[in-house]
Design an enzyme around this catalytic site. Structure first.
Site, mmCIF file in Angstrom:
data_model
loop_
_atom_site.group_PDB
_atom_site.id
_atom_site.type_symbol
_atom_site.label_atom_id
_atom_site.label_comp_id
_atom_site.label_asym_id
_atom_site.label_seq_id
_atom_site.Cartn_x
_atom_site.Cartn_y
_atom_site.Cartn_z
ATOM 1 N N LYS A 89 0.828 -1.197 0.000
ATOM 2 C CA LYS A 89 0.000 0.000 0.000
ATOM 3 C C LYS A 89 0.870 1.257 0.000
ATOM 4 C CE LYS A 89 -3.546 -0.142 2.721
ATOM 5 N NZ LYS A 89 -4.371 -0.101 3.956
ATOM 6 N N GLU A 109 12.955 -16.159 -15.278
ATOM 7 C CA GLU A 109 12.475 -16.250 -16.654
ATOM 8 C C GLU A 109 13.240 -15.353 -17.625
ATOM 9 O OE1 GLU A 109 9.088 -17.899 -14.254
ATOM 10 O OE2 GLU A 109 10.527 -16.287 -14.033
ATOM 11 N N ASN A 125 35.665 -30.309 -42.395
ATOM 12 C CA ASN A 125 34.469 -30.915 -41.812
ATOM 13 C C ASN A 125 33.883 -30.057 -40.694
ATOM 14 O OD1 ASN A 125 34.539 -33.345 -43.378
ATOM 15 N ND2 ASN A 125 36.231 -34.056 -42.108
ATOM 16 N N ASP A 133 40.621 -22.913 -31.694
ATOM 17 C CA ASP A 133 40.775 -24.360 -31.551
ATOM 18 C C ASP A 133 41.983 -24.749 -30.713
ATOM 19 O OD1 ASP A 133 42.597 -23.517 -33.449
ATOM 20 O OD2 ASP A 133 41.795 -24.744 -35.073
ATOM 21 N N CYS A 169 51.645 -16.699 -42.628
ATOM 22 C CA CYS A 169 51.345 -15.416 -42.013
ATOM 23 C C CYS A 169 52.042 -14.260 -42.726
ATOM 24 C CB CYS A 169 51.744 -15.429 -40.534
ATOM 25 S SG CYS A 169 53.528 -15.438 -40.239
ATOM 26 N N GLU A 208 55.751 -22.814 -37.743
ATOM 27 C CA GLU A 208 54.768 -23.392 -38.650
ATOM 28 C C GLU A 208 55.344 -23.610 -40.043
ATOM 29 O OE1 GLU A 208 50.536 -21.786 -40.160
ATOM 30 O OE2 GLU A 208 50.577 -22.350 -38.025
#
Length: 750
Positions: free
Chosen positions: A287, A335, A446, A545, A609, A616
């Site tokens: 109230k 929710e 893939n 990854d 690169c 690499e």
């Protein structure tokens, strides 16, 4: 569709008294088959009806099994609170009893008198209806009266959403109802554990999820949501441009909750956005809150629409498309998370409640500035969808659970006092669920999706060729994920979220691929999280990854329990990840652990690169393929026992076979590749001093000995003792993607 008791007849050689007992059990089973289970659902207000209505619809749709009885009481029948019993009629439920139980006054004494009045009126109704089971929801004082009356009248009680924690008198009422109830349907694993620690019988608890999620997860994306927004807020209001406000009094601290309410209104007026504000509930203090609202002229303010009630299906639309929700309603912490709607939770009413990352807490404030600043931070944001409180299958579980209740069992409750048995996936005799993740590995060739359980087992795996365009990849990814989610239900796996492993530089905070590898074209500044989260209603994590493989080692592999280690991925390229003080290192621009681009020679071969002399360029699968082709073109590759078909492309495997068969040129190339990788690892040892180096990928076992040899020859004495191990994980990218989900959700006490 539900489990039916199975009646077996066979020749028996048991003693006569055993046969008699078996016949009695069979007679009881036959009686259960022929009689419907009388379920009384008692609803007290608009909030609990949103949770009970999906169960009521489920009961009604199986009239051959259940007999539904509906009792309406509490604020449902009060005009000031919207006469919300009408929406029960609109849903075409027969109301078997209406009880006017509210004593007006909206203070502490009125709440006590209302409980007393309900206790006076309920016995006649319960005696007339004679239900087998009474469904009671939540933590309202009306619900306490229902549970007390039913317990004293020897009626079985199923309590929904017990075991949860919040910050008001509701806690005490909720736990009191749990002690009176015979059976419990809880929303979260944490709530289940709370009930077990409160000595409730583990076999009488079902981890079901929140029933309202069954409706909101399927219904919140209605096509007419813009019409609903306009009908409540005006034709000029757009999606995510408005605020939903819902604040209730805190009965244990009324004056402070009124102060917070007034500050919230001041902040909303200053923030100057269109706002739908709902009247508070009927608790003591409401109230005074309404007086504050009217004193500030909220009902006449052009930016506000003040309402007593919004139908739940429309309320879902308004919350899911709001720019922000503010207040202390449980809807905000429960929710709203399913939609990723940003929420500002005010005060202490929801203290202790489990929340998603969409909730920002303002525990207390002396001026409206703190709340205003929270609005600036939250308004217009979007968060990953959270399923902390359910996955959309609660009603199915609850109905099966009710049907499994044996009415011939003694009614007297049994309490399971300590020691409490360890909580494991527990559904009684119909669903044994395992917490699991959807893992996605976006490779150059893939696209793989897997269901991975908490122990690192790949429950089921799916693989398709990766399409060329962005739109086709996203569409295929969603199709595969939806298939996996459908299969997960039959495999009894509860999917907590989605983890995505992809090549390139990734911003994991926002779920964006900043720059992809050359093997995956078009993935540049691409938001992967949003389309997946929106389509599947699940939280989504995305990372590189190499980082995912490192996370897999930390959770399931050699890195488990190791505080500082490095993972080197040896495959088509060279990648990896760094764990420092148990945390994955991403770097300021998310390019940390690009280990393949450590330069080990100033005059080395050119790398993809653009630089020269990277690891690499020497040690990756592509580098070995390049050298194999060179030897083959110079007729220096093949030795006795080897052959290459004219249609067959020369690759790194041919180089490895040639070296194994004694080709000195191939051996020299592999020695150089192993030395280059070893030198790069020595640099890593000198920079971050890990205690373990894990070699992963298809070339790992070929590089193990060369790397150890270079470390023993080139590393500082203090680093020469560093362990080098080859990974034993079969799917590190998938397991790492899953670990992002499993670690995060369990750390947040899912």
């Amino acid at each position: 569709s539900f489990l039916q008791p199975l009646l077996h007849s066979s020749v028996s050689h048991d003693p006569p008294e055993t046969i008699l007992i078996s016949q009695e059990k069979m007679e009881r089973s036959e009686k259960r088959l022929n009689e419907r289970l009388r379920v009384c659902v008692a609803t007290c207000n608009r909030a609990d009806y949103s949770k009970l209505a999906p169960i009521m619809f489920g009961i009604k749709s199986h009239a051959e099994i259940f007999d539904l009885e509906v009792v309406v009481l509490g604020s449902h029948l009060i005009d000031d609170y919207g006469n919300t019993f009408r929406m029960i009629k609109q849903d075409e439920f027969d109301i078997h009893a209406k009880l006017h139980t509210i004593v007006r006054g909206e203070d502490e004494a009125a709440m006590v008198e209302s409980v007393g009045l309900a206790l006076v009126k309920l016995p006649d109704v319960l005696q007339r209806l004679a239900p087998d089971i009474l469904l009671v929801h939540g933590d309202r004082f009306d619900a306490l009266a229902l549970a007390t009356a039913a317990a004293l009248m020897n009626i079985r009680i199923l309590h929904l959403e017990g075991g949860e924690v919040s910050g008001t008198i509701d806690d005490s009422i909720r736990h009191a109802i749990s002690k009176l109830a015979h059976y419990h349907a809880v929303c979260t694993r944490s709530a289940e554990r709370h009930l077990i620690s409160m000595c409730e019988d583990h076999s009488h608890i079902i981890l079901a999820g929140c029933p309202s999620y069954d409706k909101l997860l399927s219904a919140h994306q209605r096509d007419d949501y813009t019409d609903i927004i306009k009908s409540w807020l005006g034709d000029d209001v757009k999606e995510q441009s408005y605020i939903v406000a819902l604040q209730h009094p805190v009965t244990t601290d009324i004056q402070n909750s009124i102060k917070i309410y007034e500050l919230m209104l001041d902040a909303l007026i200053s923030f100057n956005k269109r706002t739908l504000i709902l009247f508070p509930n009927i608790d003591a203090g409401s109230k005074e809150m309404v007086r504050v609202m009217r004193r500030k002229g909220i009902e006449q303010h052009p930016n506000f629409r003040a309402v007593k009630h919004v139908p739940f299906d429309q309320f879902i639309q308004l919350v899911s498309h709001a720019g922000c929700m503010i207040g202390n309603s449980s809807c905000g912490v429960r929710e709203a998370g399913a939609f990723g709607t940003p929420v500002i939770n005010l005060g202490t009413r929801q203290t202790g409640r489990e929340t998603g990352e969409n909730v920002l807490h303002v525990r207390d404030a002396d001026t409206h500035n703190k709340i205003y600043h929270a609005l600036e931070l939250q308004f217009g944001k979007r968060y990953p969808c959270s399923k902390i409180y359910g996955d959309g299958n609660a009603v199915q579980r609850i109905l099966k659970f009710m049907q499994s209740i044996d009415l011939s069992e003694p009614l007297q409750k049994k309490f399971c006092f300590p020691p409490v048995k360890e909580c494991i996936s527990q559904d009684i005799d119909h669903i044994l669920e395992t917490q699991s993740a959807l893992a996605v590995d976006l490779g150059g060739t893939n696209l793989r999706v897997a269901i991975v359980c908490m122990k690192g087992k790949v429950v089921k795996k799916y693989m398709q060729l990766n399409p060329k365009t962005f739109e086709e990849r996203i569409e295929l990814m969603l199709t595969m994920c939806k298939q996996a989610m459908a299969d997960a239900v039959h495999l009894n796996c509860r999917i907590l979220g989605v983890g995505v492993s992809t090549g390139g530089r990734v911003n994991p905070q926002d779920g964006i691929v900043l720059h992809s590898t050359k093997l995956i074209n078009e993935w540049s500044s691409v938001d992967i999280r949003t389309p997946i989260s929106s389509a599947l209603h699940l939280p989504v994590w995305v990372d590189n990854d190499g980082n995912c493989a490192t996370l897999a080692e930390r959770k399931f592999g050699h890195g488990k329990g190791v505080e500082n280690f490095v993972t080197i991925i040896t495959g088509t390229g060279i990648g990896g990840g760094i764990i420092q003080h148990n945390e994955l290192i991403h770097g300021s621009t998310f390019c940390a652990a690009e280990l393949g681009h450590i330069v080990v020679s100033l005059e080395g071969p050119e790398c993809m690169c653009g630089s020269h002399g990277c690891i690499e360029a020497y040690s990756s699968g592509l580098a070995l393929q390049r050298e194999a082709k060179r030897l083959h073109d110079e007729d220096l590759l093949l030795v006795e026992g080897m052959s290459v078909n004219n249609k067959e492309q020369v690759n790194a495997t041919h180089l490895l076979n040639a070296a194994r068969l004694g080709n000195s040129k191939a051996e020299s190339i592999l020695h150089t590749a192993g030395t280059a990788l070893g030198l790069g690892i020595v640099n890593i040892l000198h920079m971050i001093n890990p205690s373990l180096v894990i070699l992963s990928g298809v070339l790992a076992e070929h590089y193990e000995n060369p790397v150890r040899q270079v470390i023993s020859q080139r590393a500082l004495l203090s680093a020469q003792g560093t362990k080098v191990m080859v990974s034993e994980l079969e799917d590190p990218a998938l397991l790492g993607a899953a670990s992002m989900v499993l670690d995060y959700t369990t750390r947040r006490t899912y």
